[in-house]
Design a protein around this motif. Structure first.
Motif, short mmCIF file in Angstrom:
data_model
loop_
_atom_site.label_atom_id
_atom_site.label_comp_id
_atom_site.label_asym_id
_atom_site.label_seq_id
_atom_site.Cartn_x
_atom_site.Cartn_y
_atom_site.Cartn_z
N GLU A 63 -4.80 -22.82 -28.96
CA GLU A 63 -4.53 -24.23 -29.30
C GLU A 63 -3.06 -24.56 -29.20
O GLU A 63 -2.68 -25.71 -29.08
CB GLU A 63 -5.06 -24.53 -30.70
CG GLU A 63 -6.56 -24.79 -30.64
CD GLU A 63 -7.24 -24.80 -31.98
OE1 GLU A 63 -6.56 -24.95 -33.00
OE2 GLU A 63 -8.48 -24.65 -31.98
N LYS A 64 -2.23 -23.54 -29.29
CA LYS A 64 -0.79 -23.77 -29.10
C LYS A 64 -0.19 -22.63 -28.28
O LYS A 64 -0.88 -21.63 -28.01
CB LYS A 64 -0.07 -23.94 -30.43
CG LYS A 64 -0.25 -22.75 -31.37
CD LYS A 64 0.48 -23.03 -32.67
CE LYS A 64 0.30 -21.94 -33.66
NZ LYS A 64 1.22 -21.06 -34.08
N ALA A 65 1.08 -22.83 -27.90
CA ALA A 65 1.72 -21.82 -27.06
C ALA A 65 1.82 -20.50 -27.81
O ALA A 65 2.11 -20.49 -29.01
CB ALA A 65 3.10 -22.30 -26.65
N PRO A 66 1.60 -19.37 -27.12
CA PRO A 66 1.70 -18.07 -27.80
C PRO A 66 3.17 -17.72 -28.04
O PRO A 66 4.07 -18.29 -27.45
CB PRO A 66 1.09 -17.11 -26.79
CG PRO A 66 1.34 -17.74 -25.46
CD PRO A 66 1.29 -19.23 -25.70
N GLN B 134 1.19 -14.95 -16.61
CA GLN B 134 0.76 -15.06 -18.00
C GLN B 134 1.72 -15.95 -18.81
O GLN B 134 1.58 -16.10 -20.02
CB GLN B 134 0.68 -13.66 -18.66
CG GLN B 134 -0.45 -12.81 -18.11
CD GLN B 134 -0.46 -11.37 -18.61
OE1 GLN B 134 -0.92 -10.49 -17.92
NE2 GLN B 134 0.06 -11.11 -19.81
N TRP B 135 2.71 -16.53 -18.10
CA TRP B 135 3.71 -17.39 -18.76
C TRP B 135 2.99 -18.64 -19.28
O TRP B 135 2.26 -19.28 -18.55
CB TRP B 135 4.80 -17.77 -17.76
CG TRP B 135 5.99 -18.39 -18.41
CD1 TRP B 135 6.22 -19.72 -18.62
CD2 TRP B 135 7.14 -17.71 -18.94
NE1 TRP B 135 7.43 -19.91 -19.24
CE2 TRP B 135 8.02 -18.70 -19.45
CE3 TRP B 135 7.50 -16.36 -19.04
CZ2 TRP B 135 9.24 -18.38 -20.05
CZ3 TRP B 135 8.73 -16.06 -19.63
CH2 TRP B 135 9.58 -17.05 -20.13
N ASP B 136 3.26 -18.97 -20.55
CA ASP B 136 2.42 -20.00 -21.17
C ASP B 136 3.20 -20.78 -22.22
O ASP B 136 3.20 -20.44 -23.40
CB ASP B 136 1.20 -19.30 -21.80
CG ASP B 136 0.11 -20.29 -22.18
OD1 ASP B 136 0.19 -21.47 -21.77
OD2 ASP B 136 -0.82 -19.86 -22.89
N THR B 137 3.88 -21.86 -21.78
CA THR B 137 4.58 -22.70 -22.75
C THR B 137 3.98 -24.10 -22.79
O THR B 137 4.27 -24.87 -23.69
CB THR B 137 6.08 -22.83 -22.41
OG1 THR B 137 6.21 -23.34 -21.08
CG2 THR B 137 6.79 -21.49 -22.50
N LYS B 138 3.19 -24.44 -21.76
CA LYS B 138 2.68 -25.82 -21.66
C LYS B 138 1.15 -25.86 -21.73
O LYS B 138 0.48 -24.97 -21.22
CB LYS B 138 3.11 -26.42 -20.31
CG LYS B 138 4.61 -26.67 -20.20
CD LYS B 138 4.95 -27.29 -18.86
CE LYS B 138 6.08 -26.53 -18.19
NZ LYS B 138 5.93 -26.30 -16.78
#
Ligand SMILES: [Zn+2]
Length: 518
Positions: free
Chosen positions: A487-490, A475-479
């Motif tokens: 629409e953007k990183a959480p 669930q890692w989400d930076t990109k």
């Protein structure tokens, strides 16, 4: 010209030496050679003893700040002048931890505590201390253990935090600016002494006890909002009531739930333990409406424990709390709303405790503990540690000393988690949404509660440490592209050691729970 060059070179070298030695001072291992590793497997049930204590850790908030403004809403601005009792105008307030920097406490709403529950099976004496604090670092936990007198007979001490966002900074991240620690060293030392007192007092009050276990896994669901997908909660309430075997009196209780104690939100400037204050009052003394007692309390000392509260469990101002007696829906983050929440929670706990699901008359305590080096991948954390904003040493280059513990007492089990774990990792399901940075399937499976023994499974969040968010790697989400159509990183990754943290914790817990046995 040559001379100037030479002087500049000397200055640069000196500066370099200063910065390097400063960094190493900040990063040096504060407990070199220390290990909490322990393995006690006991299969022979015997009569248990229990003891409780509540010792206040309330900071002294200088009167001068209450003088500044009677409604306790004042927030100092640059250019303000202050007068303290000595007339020297020094600005050294108690910094409130949580939400943002530069929040000086203006007063105290309710006491904050070090509350202890001790359980003993005649062989092993386990102390669980819960602090009303945003967190307490492992280095500080080890300091306290070294201070606890041997006469207490304590085998192992767990120190966890409720994570209230309305108490004094004990981590360093909420000072006047992001580059200045918000920790008052004298206050931190006071907290350590009070924890020791709490453990000493609880061990002095040990009485032969039976444990009544109860749970209500559904009633508290409406009081938590999940501000980050996927929607997974830790909203079940679990209770332990310790009753004196000889006279039937309540010695104390433990109430566990998973939610950020931040119902008072970001503008409150009074020291408070947030909803746990009202919850504990209700459980101990009863729930009142106006002056009438609606539900009797059970007495003893109530210890509130927080579970999986990452990812991100909160009573956001957009979530209404219904007042249990007037039915009015409260949105604004006020003490009235927080009290209503505490009353609701204590009513759920008290009702469940009336008909315990299990009575533990005899049991054996088994436990497995590991000291664990946790790699710091997060650049901001590396900087914070190097600059000494985050006061903690390292074991090895950029590895924090942290710790995991698993405990079994009959049908009850405990797992300490050293930070804010996402409920997906505890209760499942861990998701692998499209767009996750590593393009992988869930790694940390089976989830923690599935691996835990017994019927009643307690998660001690921020147990023995606060390393930040513990996020499933899938669930890692930076990109970009982002998950769940974002629409953007959480928000979340910025406050985590890194994407491998959850895996390291999961792998170790799996092994340790294997050693603990069914
Ligand atoms: Zn948090």
């Amino acid at each position: 010209m040559k001379k100037i060059l030479k002087i500049s070179a000397i200055v640069l070298i000196l500066l370099f030496v200063v910065v390097v030695s400063w960094t190493f001072t900040n990063l040096h291992d504060r407990h070199s050679g220390y290990s909490a590793d322990m393995k006690i497997i006991n299969e022979t049930p015997s009569t248990l003893s229990a003891g409780f204590a509540a010792v206040a850790i309330t900071p002294e908030v200088p009167d001068r700040w209450t003088d500044v403004n009677d409604d306790h809403k004042y927030k100092p601005k640059d250019g303000d002048t202050f007068t303290d009792g000595n007339g020297n105008g020094k600005f050294d307030p108690v910094w409130i931890a949580g939400f943002s920097n530069s929040k000086p406490a203006n007063g105290v709403h309710d006491d904050v505590w070090a509350r202890t529950m001790i359980i003993d099976d005649g062989k092993t004496r386990l102390a669980i201390v819960i602090l009303d604090a945003i967190g307490f670092m492992n280095d500080d936990v080890v300091d306290v253990r070294k201070m606890i007198p041997e006469e207490t007979g304590v085998t192992y001490t767990i120190i966890a935090s409720t994570h209230t966002h309305e108490a004094a900074d004990l981590l360093g991240l909420w000072g006047k600016s992001p580059f200045k620690s918000g920790v008052d060293k004298k206050y931190l030392a006071f907290v350590k002494e009070q924890i020791v007192k709490s453990v000493v007092e609880a061990s002095g009050k040990l009485r032969p006890a039976r444990l009544e276990i109860s749970q209500d896994l559904t009633s508290a669901i409406p009081m938590v909002k999940d501000t980050r997908k996927p929607e997974v909660f830790d909203s079940g309430m679990r209770m332990i009531k310790a009753v004196d075997r000889e006279n039937g009196q309540t010695l104390g209780s433990m109430v566990a739930w998973g939610n950020h104690p931040e119902t008072l939100w970001s503008q409150n400037l009074l020291i408070s333990s947030d909803f746990p204050h009202f919850l504990r009052e209700g459980v101990e003394k009863g729930v009142f409406y106006a002056d009438s007692l609606i539900k009797a309390g059970i007495g003893g000392v109530c210890v509130y424990v927080n579970g999986a509260l990452g990812g991100l469990m909160t009573t956001h101002p957009s979530l209404a709390i219904k007042h249990p007696f007037t039915g009015v829906e409260l949105f604004e983050p006020t003490y009235e709303k927080t009290e209503a929440q505490g009353m609701q929670l204590s009513l759920i706990a008290l009702n469940a405790m009336e008909t315990p699901a299990e009575i533990i008359d005899k049991a054996a305590i088994s436990l497995v503990v590991r000291t664990l080096p946790m790699k710091i991948d997060n650049t901001l954390f590396k900087l914070g540690a190097a600059m000494g904003v985050m006061k903690r040493g390292t074991m090895g280059w950029m590895k924090m000393r942290s710790e995991l513990a698993v405990v079994k007492i009959g049908q009850v089990s405990f797992v300490t988690v050293p930070g804010e774990i996402y409920p997906e990792l505890v209760n499942g399901p861990v998701e692998a949404p499209e767009g996750n940075d590593f393009g992988i399937q869930p790694v940390e499976v089976p989830v923690i509660r599935e691996m835990m023994p017994g019927k009643y499974k307690f998660i001690l969040g921020l147990g023995n440490d606060e390393i930040g968010y513990i996020i499933p790697k899938s669930q890692w989400d930076t990109k970009a592209p982002f998950t769940y159509g974002r629409e953007k990183a959480p928000y979340g990754e910025v406050n985590s050691l890194g994407p491998e943290t959850a895996g390291v914790i999961h792998r170790n817990l799996q092994e340790m729970l294997g050693e603990l046995g069914e």
